[in-house]
Design an enzyme around this catalytic site. Sequence first.
Site, short mmCIF file in Angstrom:
data_model
loop_
_atom_site.label_atom_id
_atom_site.label_comp_id
_atom_site.label_asym_id
_atom_site.label_seq_id
_atom_site.Cartn_x
_atom_site.Cartn_y
_atom_site.Cartn_z
N GLU A 193 -9.15 -9.42 -16.00
CA GLU A 193 -9.84 -8.27 -15.40
C GLU A 193 -8.93 -7.05 -15.43
O GLU A 193 -9.27 -6.02 -14.89
CB GLU A 193 -10.29 -8.60 -13.98
N HIS B 142 -8.97 -22.74 -8.07
CA HIS B 142 -8.59 -21.33 -8.05
C HIS B 142 -7.87 -21.03 -6.74
O HIS B 142 -8.20 -21.59 -5.71
CB HIS B 142 -9.80 -20.41 -8.23
N CYS C 137 -11.82 -13.60 -11.79
CA CYS C 137 -10.70 -14.53 -11.94
C CYS C 137 -11.00 -15.74 -12.81
O CYS C 137 -10.16 -16.62 -12.95
CB CYS C 137 -10.22 -15.00 -10.56
#
Lengths: 132, 390, 350
Positions: free
Chosen positions: C81, C235, C113
């Site tokens: 990103e 994550h 992400c």
Amino acid sequence: MNMPRFWREIQGRYNLIGSRCGNCGDYFFPKRDICPKCHRKSIGKMDAVKLGGSGKIVSYTVVHDAHPEYSDMKPYVMAIIELDEGVRLTSQIVDCSPEEVRTGMRVRATFRKLAEDGKEGVIFYGYKFRPE
Amino acid sequence: MRDVAVIGIGITKFGELWERSFRDIGIEAGIKAINDAGISGSDIDALYIGNMSAGAFIRQEHVAALIADYVGLAQTSHIPAIRVEAAGASGAVAFREAFLSIASGMHDIVVVGGAEKMTDIGDEMANAVQGMAIDQEWETVFGATYASLHAMMARAHMEKYGTTREQLAMVSVINHRHGALNPDAQFRREINVDTVLRSGMVAEPLRVFDMCPLSDGAATIVLASMDAAKKFTDRIVKVRGIGQGSDTIALHDRRDITTIDATVYAAKRAYDMAGIKAKDVDVAEVYDSSTISEIMAIEDLGFFEKGTGGKAVEEERIALGNEIPVNTSGGLKSRGHPVGATGIAQIVEIVKQLRGEADGRQVKDAKIGLAHAIGGTGGTAVVSILEGCE
Amino acid sequence: MRAGIVSYGAYIPRYRIKPEEIGKVWGEDGVARGKGLGIISKSVPSPDEDVITIAVEAARNALKRADIDPQDIGAIYSGSESHPYAVKPTSTVVAEAIMAAPDLTAADYEFACKAGTAALQNVLGLVESDMIKYGIAIGADTSQGAPGDPLEYSASAGGAAFLVGKEKVIARINGIYSYTTDTPDFWRREGQPYPSHGGRFTGEPAYFRHVMTAARKMMEKMGVGPEDYTHVVLHQPNGKFPRRAAKKLGFTDEQVETGLLTPRIGNTYSGAVPLGLSAVLDISKPGDRILAVSFGSGAGSDAFDIAVTDEMENFNRNAAPLISEMVENEVFIDYATYVKYRGKIRRKGD
């Protein structure tokens, strides 16, 4: 530096592509069309070759007064490096403090941002070296 | 080849000449030299101009024609006007070309000038332009500056020969001492070793006072064949020898970064042509764009053995009144360094010395003088040897 | 699936900043903030590092561990990103810098992400379908939090690359599952320098719902439970969320620990799961089974069920730096240096 001028040397700056004389076997960087030793005998025999990227520092300095495009890295180490193939080049030494740098120190090529053509312009990438 | 003589010299004040333009200083030096030679415009066969980078410094190219125009020679005699570029050796190479044009028999009287106007753009830009003499593609783009390359030479010289930081400083101290005696010098203030060592760091180990300044200035010489010279003056200075050499554009490709091979070869050619040896030189102007540059020069020119230049400077053997006075004008460091003008300014100083016109900085009984200029970090070097003829 | 991971490589910048250094400037208790986030330091890129340099270094490290001709690479996809260019791909630079150009396809991905795992899925698809022999998928970021925003304590830099092929596979992909909804928990509008986020909304409806659903459905699909995995990599926007999610899913701390890097290096965004998975591969043995689940705001999760093969015995992982070595190679900087390095100082011409 203007974009086309940088772009046409990408192979040298990204991948350390130099030349090897088909006559005497010596290495050169950047690429050359004529071997300074073999002259005419080398024409057409200067083959592209990828250099290994490892070498040692021949001499160095810590730059305090830099051109504006490079000043974010101040003070930075500039060095003349002799690659294991015997060719020399000029590069920054990164990932170590200036106090750690010594003549003769082993270094290895890494890929970094060199400069940019202003905030809106292209970004120039290429080799810098770090302690091996 | 015909013998060639210097019959006239002219120089402007060097420094930040805010009120003077490129053409102003070019004309001033030219008029002084023409007056000094006692010639008139119609005697001049050709004009050579040493200039490094007018296009970048003042956005004006075609400067040889411009100077020919404003000295009043373009519209009347339409003489050939030639610009010569070899970075810091531009003036010296122009001098050599002018010399060859007379020695060959092509011309009889030639005016050769050097000029640079560096202060019209800001310091940052001016430094960048001066740095254009180094390899833009394989040095500059990786962050190298002109000073940083000299710094690497300095470190190598220190590590190889034991040259000290203080010895480097002494180069600057002596040049400032000499420059204080030169009314045309940019800096006429004596300094000491501490002044150098306390000045701001540029590229370790070199500091601000190790590096020559940015300057405006111009210098001009009138050259004539020996036969023509005798018609105008009896203060004749003969060009005994000229040598030029080249080397790799990038410092890293040199055989040895503690020696400027271009200087070694240029000096050998000049000495051979003149039929003299280094020890025969009474006074010299050498290229001190940095303090290490002068130490290498006095070694490469053969004044001192390789590696002993630092010690010779420390012992002041190059100072006025001593063994071989070097840079009596103040050198690039104190007199100033308008790049294209430097090679001519050095010869102007040598001519003054050989004529006995150097006033407070006169080297006693100077008979043979040498001027040495470098382009970039040593890609070009020129050595000229002159002799005063009574 | 015959396509699997043939090699991998990573890159983490060496500079670090501590939460107390950030808190000091904004009048906050940085130590408490760090504790709350489970972060003791985060990585910071040098002024000469960006997603392109990180992606190139990661890809080169992957190739150092594999004996393949870069010209056999048919695709390079880079997920981030914080691509240095809004228009002009990161992946083309990578392709040239590893000498894979010009006979290949390349593109950049963006999905907050999880852009890196999205890249991995696509490369796996191309290899599995025999459209290409080898492909490289990269997840890398040099993410930014606005000055004074809570994100500043975590947003960091790093990335990893996976070389995918069918020969000498060290980690086989048993299965893939993705879970995607329109959940605006975190975003950055075009032209804006810093992202915005929904504060606590980023937790339950976003991170936990997506990560846990994807993990559960992956396990259902494979007919396995948490106890069947050696490691789990979730994550990791901070040090707390992945631990809490793993616990709720029935995993133990031991299963989480190896792949949890955020406490030392911060949230590397698209680099997070790729780096966590790299850390696991650094120490894993044949027969190990790994569950990796990414999360991208906006929102979605990609789950991968991975089995380490016998080929791992022959794999030369020491040909490139291990994650542990890069995590340990740290130089701490102050906040002033940090804002200079991150370009947060407004300067002439900006």
